[in-house]
Design a protein around this motif. Sequence first.
Motif, short mmCIF file in Angstrom:
data_model
loop_
_atom_site.label_atom_id
_atom_site.label_comp_id
_atom_site.label_asym_id
_atom_site.label_seq_id
_atom_site.Cartn_x
_atom_site.Cartn_y
_atom_site.Cartn_z
N CYS A 34 0.80 -1.21 0.00
CA CYS A 34 0.00 0.00 0.00
C CYS A 34 0.84 1.27 0.00
CB CYS A 34 -0.93 0.00 1.20
SG CYS A 34 -2.17 1.29 1.15
N VAL A 35 1.92 1.33 0.78
CA VAL A 35 2.67 2.56 0.97
C VAL A 35 4.07 2.42 0.38
CG1 VAL A 35 3.58 4.20 2.66
CG2 VAL A 35 1.39 3.09 3.07
N TYR A 36 4.40 3.33 -0.54
CA TYR A 36 5.74 3.38 -1.13
C TYR A 36 6.40 4.68 -0.70
CZ TYR A 36 4.43 -0.61 -3.92
OH TYR A 36 4.04 -1.86 -4.32
N LEU A 37 7.58 4.57 -0.13
CA LEU A 37 8.28 5.72 0.41
C LEU A 37 9.31 6.24 -0.60
CD1 LEU A 37 8.59 7.42 2.99
CD2 LEU A 37 10.38 5.83 3.68
N ASP A 38 9.30 7.56 -0.82
CA ASP A 38 10.27 8.19 -1.71
C ASP A 38 11.31 9.00 -0.95
OD1 ASP A 38 8.95 7.21 -4.00
OD2 ASP A 38 7.62 8.94 -4.05
N HIS A 39 10.88 9.69 0.11
CA HIS A 39 11.78 10.59 0.84
C HIS A 39 11.54 10.49 2.34
CE1 HIS A 39 12.90 12.53 -2.90
NE2 HIS A 39 11.62 12.62 -3.19
N THR A 40 12.64 10.52 3.09
CA THR A 40 12.61 10.60 4.54
C THR A 40 13.44 11.81 4.92
OG1 THR A 40 12.53 8.19 4.70
CG2 THR A 40 13.15 9.39 6.69
N MET A 41 12.86 12.70 5.72
CA MET A 41 13.58 13.93 6.10
C MET A 41 13.39 14.22 7.58
SD MET A 41 12.53 16.24 2.86
CE MET A 41 11.25 15.19 2.16
N ILE A 42 14.39 14.86 8.16
CA ILE A 42 14.31 15.37 9.52
C ILE A 42 14.54 16.87 9.42
CG2 ILE A 42 15.24 15.21 11.86
CD1 ILE A 42 16.25 12.38 11.07
#
Length: 141
Positions: free
Chosen positions: A19-27
């Motif tokens: 269901c969920v596809y991740l493109d970017h992770t940011m802090i």
Amino acid sequence: MQISKLIETEIGVLWGRDCVYLDHTMIPDAGTLLLRGTIDCRIVRNFLPPPGWEQSEDLPFELVFHRVLGFQMLELDAWGTQNEDLTALSESCFEEVENSMWLKRLHVNLERLRHFRLATYDDVFDVLSETYTWQFGDKAR
């Protein structure tokens, strides 16, 4: 015992690994975790599309956790080897972990912090935060 409770988002229940596809992770700052990607609308339970996205198969999303104490990101199979209490899993991709052992071991103010879990196609995020906000469709970018 930890229990995972599914969370219904404004577009429905995010269901299953695909269901969920991740493109970017940011802090963006010390207390914020921002995740961006797409959601496969075809497998969202009780899907309620944002205006203009009724015919789309993939829906952009932005998920922001606010006032984050900490988070853990593990590849899906690695996460499974670290979390042997499989009775704590639900079939939803986004859930809250009630009676969280992680929170209990930290000895912090449990009234405000919550343990959330987001399972994406490749990775699982366990996040200790006070709140979160979702944005979908045009609002996500």
